[in-house]
Design a protein around this motif. Structure first.
Motif, PDB file in Angstrom:
ATOM      1  N   LEU A 271       0.815  -1.215   0.000  1.00  0.00           N
ATOM      2  CA  LEU A 271       0.000   0.000   0.000  1.00  0.00           C
ATOM      3  C   LEU A 271       0.850   1.266   0.000  1.00  0.00           C
ATOM      4  O   LEU A 271       0.589   2.200  -0.762  1.00  0.00           O
ATOM      5  CB  LEU A 271      -0.907  -0.009   1.242  1.00  0.00           C
TER       6      LEU A 271
ATOM      7  N   LEU B 113       1.027   4.025  -2.968  1.00  0.00           N
ATOM      8  CA  LEU B 113       0.630   5.415  -2.730  1.00  0.00           C
ATOM      9  C   LEU B 113       1.780   6.365  -3.064  1.00  0.00           C
ATOM     10  O   LEU B 113       1.562   7.452  -3.609  1.00  0.00           O
ATOM     11  CB  LEU B 113       0.209   5.595  -1.273  1.00  0.00           C
TER      12      LEU B 113
ATOM     13  N   ILE C 269       1.489   9.375  -5.657  1.00  0.00           N
ATOM     14  CA  ILE C 269       1.768  10.766  -5.285  1.00  0.00           C
ATOM     15  C   ILE C 269       2.725  11.395  -6.289  1.00  0.00           C
ATOM     16  O   ILE C 269       2.578  12.578  -6.643  1.00  0.00           O
ATOM     17  CB  ILE C 269       2.345  10.827  -3.854  1.00  0.00           C
TER      18      ILE C 269
ATOM     19  N   PHE D   8      -0.488  18.415  -0.804  1.00  0.00           N
ATOM     20  CA  PHE D   8      -0.775  17.118  -0.200  1.00  0.00           C
ATOM     21  C   PHE D   8       0.332  16.731   0.771  1.00  0.00           C
ATOM     22  O   PHE D   8       0.067  16.265   1.891  1.00  0.00           O
ATOM     23  CB  PHE D   8      -0.931  16.055  -1.290  1.00  0.00           C
TER      24      PHE D   8
ATOM     25  N   HIS E 167      -8.320  18.078  -1.738  1.00  0.00           N
ATOM     26  CA  HIS E 167      -9.437  17.156  -1.985  1.00  0.00           C
ATOM     27  C   HIS E 167      -9.314  16.518  -3.362  1.00  0.00           C
ATOM     28  O   HIS E 167      -9.579  15.321  -3.531  1.00  0.00           O
ATOM     29  CB  HIS E 167     -10.772  17.892  -1.844  1.00  0.00           C
TER      30      HIS E 167
ATOM     31  N   ARG F 140      -6.612  13.856  -3.274  1.00  0.00           N
ATOM     32  CA  ARG F 140      -7.103  12.614  -2.670  1.00  0.00           C
ATOM     33  C   ARG F 140      -7.952  11.823  -3.658  1.00  0.00           C
ATOM     34  O   ARG F 140      -7.838  10.593  -3.754  1.00  0.00           O
ATOM     35  CB  ARG F 140      -7.926  12.925  -1.414  1.00  0.00           C
TER      36      ARG F 140
ATOM     37  N   LEU G 124      -5.725  10.168  -6.130  1.00  0.00           N
ATOM     38  CA  LEU G 124      -4.988   9.054  -5.535  1.00  0.00           C
ATOM     39  C   LEU G 124      -5.907   7.851  -5.355  1.00  0.00           C
ATOM     40  O   LEU G 124      -5.498   6.701  -5.617  1.00  0.00           O
ATOM     41  CB  LEU G 124      -4.388   9.490  -4.191  1.00  0.00           C
ATOM     42  N   ALA G 125      -7.111   8.080  -4.881  1.00  0.00           N
ATOM     43  CA  ALA G 125      -8.062   6.985  -4.690  1.00  0.00           C
ATOM     44  C   ALA G 125      -8.383   6.307  -6.020  1.00  0.00           C
ATOM     45  O   ALA G 125      -8.466   5.074  -6.110  1.00  0.00           O
ATOM     46  CB  ALA G 125      -9.334   7.505  -4.024  1.00  0.00           C
ATOM     47  N   GLU G 126      -8.554   7.121  -7.048  1.00  0.00           N
ATOM     48  CA  GLU G 126      -8.844   6.549  -8.365  1.00  0.00           C
ATOM     49  C   GLU G 126      -7.649   5.758  -8.886  1.00  0.00           C
ATOM     50  O   GLU G 126      -7.820   4.688  -9.487  1.00  0.00           O
ATOM     51  CB  GLU G 126      -9.193   7.673  -9.341  1.00  0.00           C
TER      52      GLU G 126
ATOM     53  N   LEU H  75      -5.366   4.177  -7.108  1.00  0.00           N
ATOM     54  CA  LEU H  75      -5.282   2.905  -6.389  1.00  0.00           C
ATOM     55  C   LEU H  75      -6.334   1.916  -6.902  1.00  0.00           C
ATOM     56  O   LEU H  75      -6.058   0.718  -7.033  1.00  0.00           O
ATOM     57  CB  LEU H  75      -5.467   3.153  -4.887  1.00  0.00           C
ATOM     58  N   ALA H  76      -7.524   2.427  -7.200  1.00  0.00           N
ATOM     59  CA  ALA H  76      -8.579   1.547  -7.705  1.00  0.00           C
ATOM     60  C   ALA H  76      -8.191   0.984  -9.072  1.00  0.00           C
ATOM     61  O   ALA H  76      -8.417  -0.202  -9.360  1.00  0.00           O
ATOM     62  CB  ALA H  76      -9.901   2.312  -7.793  1.00  0.00           C
TER      63      ALA H  76
ATOM     64  N   VAL I 103      -5.801  -2.018  -6.245  1.00  0.00           N
ATOM     65  CA  VAL I 103      -5.532  -2.024  -4.811  1.00  0.00           C
ATOM     66  C   VAL I 103      -6.855  -1.834  -4.086  1.00  0.00           C
ATOM     67  O   VAL I 103      -7.593  -0.872  -4.353  1.00  0.00           O
ATOM     68  CB  VAL I 103      -4.551  -0.895  -4.421  1.00  0.00           C
TER      69      VAL I 103
ATOM     70  N   ASN J 263     -13.712  13.879   3.382  1.00  0.00           N
ATOM     71  CA  ASN J 263     -12.538  14.761   3.508  1.00  0.00           C
ATOM     72  C   ASN J 263     -12.299  15.151   4.968  1.00  0.00           C
ATOM     73  O   ASN J 263     -11.154  15.248   5.414  1.00  0.00           O
ATOM     74  CB  ASN J 263     -12.728  16.010   2.644  1.00  0.00           C
TER      75      ASN J 263
ATOM     76  N   LEU K 249     -10.596  12.198   6.672  1.00  0.00           N
ATOM     77  CA  LEU K 249      -9.173  12.094   6.331  1.00  0.00           C
ATOM     78  C   LEU K 249      -8.362  13.215   6.992  1.00  0.00           C
ATOM     79  O   LEU K 249      -7.227  13.006   7.438  1.00  0.00           O
ATOM     80  CB  LEU K 249      -8.976  12.125   4.817  1.00  0.00           C
TER      81      LEU K 249
ATOM     82  N   ARG L 133     -13.334   3.406  -2.346  1.00  0.00           N
ATOM     83  CA  ARG L 133     -12.024   3.962  -2.739  1.00  0.00           C
ATOM     84  C   ARG L 133     -11.402   4.757  -1.599  1.00  0.00           C
ATOM     85  O   ARG L 133     -10.186   4.681  -1.338  1.00  0.00           O
ATOM     86  CB  ARG L 133     -12.194   4.862  -3.964  1.00  0.00           C
ATOM     87  N   ASN L 134     -12.209   5.573  -0.939  1.00  0.00           N
ATOM     88  CA  ASN L 134     -11.681   6.395   0.150  1.00  0.00           C
ATOM     89  C   ASN L 134     -11.200   5.552   1.317  1.00  0.00           C
ATOM     90  O   ASN L 134     -10.240   5.898   2.014  1.00  0.00           O
ATOM     91  CB  ASN L 134     -12.739   7.395   0.618  1.00  0.00           C
TER      92      ASN L 134
ATOM     93  N   THR M  21      -9.830   2.585   1.012  1.00  0.00           N
ATOM     94  CA  THR M  21      -8.522   2.103   0.583  1.00  0.00           C
ATOM     95  C   THR M  21      -7.473   3.191   0.743  1.00  0.00           C
ATOM     96  O   THR M  21      -6.348   2.925   1.207  1.00  0.00           O
ATOM     97  CB  THR M  21      -8.572   1.634  -0.884  1.00  0.00           C
ATOM     98  N   LEU M  22      -7.825   4.410   0.373  1.00  0.00           N
ATOM     99  CA  LEU M  22      -6.891   5.524   0.517  1.00  0.00           C
ATOM    100  C   LEU M  22      -6.535   5.756   1.969  1.00  0.00           C
ATOM    101  O   LEU M  22      -5.376   6.007   2.320  1.00  0.00           O
ATOM    102  CB  LEU M  22      -7.500   6.792  -0.104  1.00  0.00           C
TER     103      LEU M  22
ATOM    104  N   ARG N 130      -6.432   3.555   4.397  1.00  0.00           N
ATOM    105  CA  ARG N 130      -5.504   2.506   4.825  1.00  0.00           C
ATOM    106  C   ARG N 130      -4.115   2.754   4.244  1.00  0.00           C
ATOM    107  O   ARG N 130      -3.099   2.527   4.924  1.00  0.00           O
ATOM    108  CB  ARG N 130      -6.010   1.133   4.362  1.00  0.00           C
ATOM    109  N   ALA N 131      -4.084   3.199   3.000  1.00  0.00           N
ATOM    110  CA  ALA N 131      -2.793   3.473   2.349  1.00  0.00           C
ATOM    111  C   ALA N 131      -2.071   4.626   3.051  1.00  0.00           C
ATOM    112  O   ALA N 131      -0.844   4.591   3.227  1.00  0.00           O
ATOM    113  CB  ALA N 131      -3.000   3.800   0.870  1.00  0.00           C
TER     114      ALA N 131
ATOM    115  N   SER O 253      -0.475   3.301   6.149  1.00  0.00           N
ATOM    116  CA  SER O 253       0.731   2.540   5.843  1.00  0.00           C
ATOM    117  C   SER O 253       1.862   3.467   5.413  1.00  0.00           C
ATOM    118  O   SER O 253       3.030   3.277   5.768  1.00  0.00           O
ATOM    119  CB  SER O 253       0.425   1.515   4.740  1.00  0.00           C
ATOM    120  N   TRP O 254       1.498   4.460   4.642  1.00  0.00           N
ATOM    121  CA  TRP O 254       2.487   5.424   4.122  1.00  0.00           C
ATOM    122  C   TRP O 254       3.122   6.224   5.252  1.00  0.00           C
ATOM    123  O   TRP O 254       4.316   6.541   5.210  1.00  0.00           O
ATOM    124  CB  TRP O 254       1.779   6.336   3.121  1.00  0.00           C
TER     125      TRP O 254
END
Lengths: 181, 279
Positions: A116, A120, A124, A135, A164, A167, A170-172, A174-175, A179, B11, B14, B58-59, B61-62, B64-65, B68-69
């Motif tokens: 993960l 990420l 980034i 960010f 925002h 984010r 980034l979410a897109e 990962l999808a 992930v 948001n 997060l 998706r959010n 997963t973000l 959790r990432a 981890s990050w």
């Protein structure tokens, strides 16, 4: 020698060389980390880190010592990184001297869907520079929206919007990489 | 709750998670409670909204990432960076620029200076060539000198070639115009002499071959009517031109083309009517 931020600033103004070294020792890791994330090049990051501290020392007499030093240093570093990225665009692209120099995260399994943090980090690096900067200042350096707005010379609302959107991208990403949790 | 509020809640979640990580003290309990309540409302909305259900996944997963990050190992700078920064801070301000950028600039300036010194004198010599023989004499001493570029030899060669061409042109001009100049002078002298004989004297002719040609012609002249002094000379010159008598060159022939028979055949010219046939 332990010293709080206002005391450190006063000592530097008084010409104490130990205070200068203390300033660098205390904050060089944070500044370097931001520069490295922004520039993705170790040598460039070291150069910009050096330049950040030199500019800070030149401007120390105009700095409001009641403010914390870290956001102020990160603000200078952010500006230097933007300048470095702009000049990098104008320069012709050069091949890296070696892959090891260019690789920011040497951990194995980069771009591994099960990694993960690595995924990420890669995502980034794909963000546009202004999104990446805000960010990192928020999620890595833990600056407030107001401090970030002062660093990038943008309104607070713009900074929130950028974060925002970063984010969401980034979410897109990962999808798309498959992930999921 | 609508989809926009759903995005705003995520948001805030997060933001709060990042803020909680950076603070040593506990976050405000009331704020956390309020936020948890809104998060629950967002989950209920996602159950009935496919779009928000996907965004929510998706959010998550973000989130959790990001956790981890935040725990990843930090990349440290080189240990000597601190000394480098401190020592540069002590240097004068003009020398505090990173050397990495100054070295290529200094190298470029050195190359430009060396090119200027190498080709500047060559350009001067090309624009101001020296004399031909002197340059050729010196060529041997200068040739093979260490460091002389090829362009310097080319410039010298060009100037020598130019001087030789100029000399050849002058020689050609002298060769072709000399006899023509002498002949022209004699024609003028004969025209201005009032007591000159009708028939040209051997001295009026330029060279030996012309004399012989003209000597053959006089047998025809007794049949001719009397002509003014100088006109006979002109007649003989014209005859010689018409017969292409050597050694008159093409240049001389062209210069005295007006003396040829077609000129004398024009109306109103008294000499033209007395021109012998074939002249």
């Amino acid at each position: 020698m332990t010293m709080d931020d206002p005391g450190l600033v006063e000592a530097i103004r008084a010409g104490d060389p130990q205070a200068t070294r203390l300033l660098v020792e205390r904050f060089h890791g944070i500044v370097f980390g931001l520069c490295l994330r922004m520039l993705n090049h170790r040598q460039d990051a070291e150069d910009v880190t050096q330049e950040t501290f030199l500019r800070a020392l030149r401007a120390i007499f105009g700095f409001d010592s009641t403010r914390p030093i870290r956001p102020w240093l990160l603000e200078i570093a952010a500006n230097r990184c933007r300048t470095a990225l702009a000049s990098r665009k104008r320069r012709p692209a050069l091949a890296p001297v070696s892959a090891a120099e260019e690789q920011v995260d040497p951990r194995p399994g980069l771009r591994d869907p099960d990694d993960l943090a690595g995924e990420l980090t890669w995502a980034i690096n794909q963000l546009r520079p202004e999104y990446r900067l805000v960010f990192l200042l928020f999620h890595e350096q833990s600056l407030s929206y107001e401090e970030i707005a002062r660093s990038v010379d943008r309104p607070v609302g713009t900074v929130k919007t950028w974060i925002h959107r970063a984010r969401a991208e980034l979410a897109e990403h990962l999808a798309r990489r498959g992930v999921s949790c | 709750m609508n989809c926009q509020e759903f995005d705003e809640i995520w948001n805030e979640l997060l933001d709060a998670e990042t803020a909680a990580r950076s603070r040593d003290d506990l976050a405000d309990a009331v704020s956390r409670a309020a936020l948890l309540g809104r998060a629950e409302a967002a989950r209920r909305h996602a159950r009935s909204c496919p779009r928000c259900r996907e965004i929510g996944a998706r959010n998550e997963t973000l989130r959790r990432a990001l956790q981890s990050w935040a725990r990843r190992p930090v990349v440290s700078p080189a240990p000597e960076l601190i000394d480098r920064i401190v020592s540069s801070a002590r240097r004068p301000s003009w020398s505090k620029t990173p050397l990495r950028g100054a070295i290529p600039l200094a190298a470029a300036l050195a190359v430009a200076a060396s090119l200027f010194l190498a080709f500047g004198p060559i350009q001067w010599q090309a624009e101001h060539p020296r004399g031909g023989p002197a340059a050729e004499r010196n060529e041997g001493t200068q040739g093979g000198a260490a460091g002389q570029p090829v362009r310097q030899a080319d410039a010298r060669f060009l100037s020598n070639a130019l001087s030789r061409a100029t000399e050849a042109t002058w020689d050609l001009a002298r060769t072709t115009s000399g006899p023509a100049a002498r002949l022209g002078r004699q024609v003028l002298e004969a025209a201005t002499q009032s007591d000159r004989q009708a028939r040209p004297t051997p001295a009026a002719v330029a060279d030996e071959e012309s004399k012989s040609a003209l000597a053959a012609i006089p047998s025809l002249l007794p049949d001719l009517p009397a002509s003014p002094p100088g006109a006979a000379l002109l007649q003989d010159v014209g005859d010689g031109l018409a017969a292409s008598v050597r050694p008159l060159s093409a240049t001389a022939r062209q210069a005295f083309e007006f003396l040829r028979p077609p000129f004398f055949g024009k109306a109103g010219n008294p000499a033209a009517s007395s021109a012998p046939k074939g002249a």
